[in-house]
Design an enzyme around this catalytic site. Structure first.
Site, PDB file in Angstrom:
ATOM      1  CD  GLU A 287      -1.413   2.242   1.956  1.00  0.00           C
ATOM      2  OE1 GLU A 287      -0.166   2.336   2.501  1.00  0.00           O
ATOM      3  OE2 GLU A 287      -1.953   3.489   1.899  1.00  0.00           O
TER       4      GLU A 287
ATOM      5  CG  HIS B 284       5.128   7.066   6.569  1.00  0.00           C
ATOM      6  ND1 HIS B 284       4.869   7.551   5.282  1.00  0.00           N
ATOM      7  CD2 HIS B 284       3.965   6.069   6.849  1.00  0.00           C
ATOM      8  CE1 HIS B 284       3.853   6.859   4.791  1.00  0.00           C
ATOM      9  NE2 HIS B 284       3.427   5.979   5.533  1.00  0.00           N
TER      10      HIS B 284
HETATM   11  N1  DTR Z   1      -2.034   6.802   3.201  1.00  0.00           N
HETATM   12  C1  DTR Z   1      -2.149   6.122   4.632  1.00  0.00           C
HETATM   13  C2  DTR Z   1      -2.324   7.083   5.809  1.00  0.00           C
HETATM   14  C3  DTR Z   1      -3.292   7.964   5.708  1.00  0.00           C
HETATM   15  C4  DTR Z   1      -3.124   9.308   5.495  1.00  0.00           C
HETATM   16  N2  DTR Z   1      -4.338   9.805   5.371  1.00  0.00           N
HETATM   17  C5  DTR Z   1      -5.309   9.147   5.365  1.00  0.00           C
HETATM   18  C6  DTR Z   1      -6.590   8.933   5.365  1.00  0.00           C
HETATM   19  C7  DTR Z   1      -7.438   7.959   5.320  1.00  0.00           C
HETATM   20  C8  DTR Z   1      -6.773   6.932   5.598  1.00  0.00           C
HETATM   21  C9  DTR Z   1      -5.338   6.689   5.656  1.00  0.00           C
HETATM   22  C10 DTR Z   1      -4.745   7.849   5.419  1.00  0.00           C
HETATM   23  C11 DTR Z   1      -0.464   5.323   5.003  1.00  0.00           C
HETATM   24  O1  DTR Z   1       0.344   6.064   5.112  1.00  0.00           O
HETATM   25  O2  DTR Z   1      -0.633   4.195   4.846  1.00  0.00           O
HETATM   26 ZN    ZN Z   2       1.706   4.664   5.549  1.00  0.00          ZN
HETATM   27 ZN    ZN Z   3      -1.487   3.156   6.244  1.00  0.00          ZN
END
Ligand code: DTR
Ligand code: ZN
Ligand code: ZN
Ligand code: CA
Length: 437
Positions: free
Chosen positions: A169, A284
């Site tokens: 992902e 992260h």
């Molecule tokens: N992109 C996801 C974390 C993330 C950031 N904003 C949102 C909003 C809704 C769900 C997930 C996220 C990641 O870093 O896995």
């Molecule tokens: Zn992430």
């Molecule tokens: Zn995530």
């Protein structure tokens, strides 16, 4: 109260007789409309500890569980083994991304209408810089424990349940895109909804609900309203996690989120507590470890997941097989007063109790947060089932707890002990049940 005062007096008088006589009855076979079980947050945290161990053993500097690394494949194998043991039909999908092999884990709960599939998913991969316990061990562990609760309770939903743990992902929703793109359109059409859980235990949590499918959204919002927790619409979520892969092909989606690197506003601090800093300052980062979790947020979101899955799959429950010991005598609970108990006398069970003893609790009581509920083993060992909560304004405690009672000899007198620790709201124990496998 459901009983007249006179009946209650007789019932209370009868408790000793009923408590002593409460013996084994054949497991009920009648179907009953399902109510979601409480998801034990201790079990979810154990899964996180296991994922942390996997990361620590893979990749140096605190380790990781990233796509293409040993820690990710070990994570997939860990989750798959638990689901196989619980009776799921599992399969692993392989794909290639950035020159490395990626893996999706798909787990189907046998039964239900396969023309109506309800899915719940979380990405299992971390970034390379850390173990990814909140992002996204939290979502992965919560749906794993929910899937195990489906098996434990013998839930037989009308719809077919499918759980998924996605790879890569963090590289751009690669695993979930691969799944959707390789699903025949006839199969896609059978998916009535996809629920996504990516970061649901942030240390400085907000309670965000995806504003996509209105029915799914309402299920989540109703749950949180029922426990007195305000929610907000997730605004930055579009495209930011695996639900986008499903939304892009027209499948209804929803989900929950507790926040990432954005800063909690002062108004949100007023609403949810915490500090006007990042929802997850370790997003992260290498510090996204088991210390980077807010237990209350993890617990609430895990229970919200179960609530939505049970409601949206509109099934029935086949009570667990095994031997049931039940006491159905009403026991009045003194307002802000002394403890009361309801007991069952377990006989005919060889050896110790199981590690997944099903403890059925049915307490009718307004503002259930007043109550402390414990299970007392025959030797007096106390297992807390529900702590006091000044904020849980919902009514009634009607759920099945899973207790690791393997240290206890099974036979003997077990008691449900309840105490109301705050004035005004009142109620009574309606029934107490132990189910031995
Ligand atoms: N992109 C996801 C974390 C993330 C950031 N904003 C949102 C909003 C809704 C769900 C997930 C996220 C990641 O870093 O896995
Ligand atoms: Zn992430
Ligand atoms: Zn995530
Ligand atoms: Ca819970």
């Amino acid at each position: 109260m459901s009983l007249s005062a006179r009946q209650r007096v007789l019932a209370v008088a009868g408790i000793t007789l009923a408590g002593l006589l409460a013996g084994a009855v054949p497991a009920a076979t009648a179907q009953s409309v399902a109510a979601a079980p409480d998801i034990p947050v201790a079990n979810v945290k154990q899964h996180l500890a296991d994922l942390q161990s996997i990361a620590s053993a893979n990749g140096g500097n605190g380790g990781n569980r990233a796509h293409g690394r040993a820690g990710y494949k070990a994570s997939i194998d860990f989750v798959k083994a638990k689901l196989d043991a619980a009776g799921y039909t599992t399969r692993i999908e392989q794909f290639t991304s950035s020159g490395s092999t990626g893996y999706n884990l798909i787990a189907d709960w046998p039964g239900g209408d396969t023309n109506q599939v309800l899915m719940a998913g979380s990405h299992l991969d971390s970034v390379t810089s850390g173990p990814g316990i909140n992002d996204n061990g939290s979502g992965s562990a919560a749906i794993l424990e929910t899937a195990l609760a489906v098996a434990r309770t013998g839930y037989q939903p009308t719809k077919h349940l499918r759980f998924a743990w996605w790879g890569a992902e963090e590289l751009g929703l690669v695993g979930s895109k691969y799944y959707v793109n390789n699903l025949p359109s006839t199969e896609r059409a059978k998916i009535s909804g996809y629920l996504n859980f990516d970061m649901i235990g942030s240390p400085n949590p907000g309670y965000f609900v995806y504003d996509d499918d209105p029915t799914i959204e309402k299920n989540f919002k109703d749950y949180f309203a029922g426990i007195g927790v305000p929610t907000e619409i997730e605004t930055e979520g579009d495209g930011r996690s695996d639900h986008a892969s499903f939304k892009n092909v027209g499948i209804p989606v929803g989900g929950l989120f507790t926040g990432a690197s954005r800063t909690k506003t002062s108004a949100q601090v007023q609403k949810w507590g915490g500090t006007a800093t990042a929802f997850d300052r370790c997003y992260h980062s290498s510090c996204d470890t088991t210390t980077n979790i807010n237990d209350t947020a993890l617990d609430r979101n895990s229970d919200a997941i179960a609530h939505a899955i049970w409601n949206l799959s509109s099934g029935t429950t086949t009570p667990p097989t095994g031997t049931v010991f039940e006491n159905t005598s009403d026991v009045s609970i003194p307002d802000n007063g002394a403890v009361v108990t309801s007991s069952v006398n377990v006989t005919g069970i060889t050896g110790n109790a199981p590690s997944d003893l099903a403890v059925g609790v049915d307490i009718i009581h307004t503002w259930r947060g007043d109550l402390v509920v414990d299970l007392i083993a025959p030797d007096g060992t106390v297992y807390n089932l529900k702590p006091y909560s000044s904020s849980d304004s919902a009514d009634n405690v009607q759920t099945t707890y899973t207790v690791n009672a393997s240290a206890e000899v099974a036979n003997g007198s077990w008691s449900l002990r309840v105490q109301d620790r705050a004035t005004y709201d009142t109620g009574y124990i309606n029934s107490f049940k132990l189910t031995f496998p």
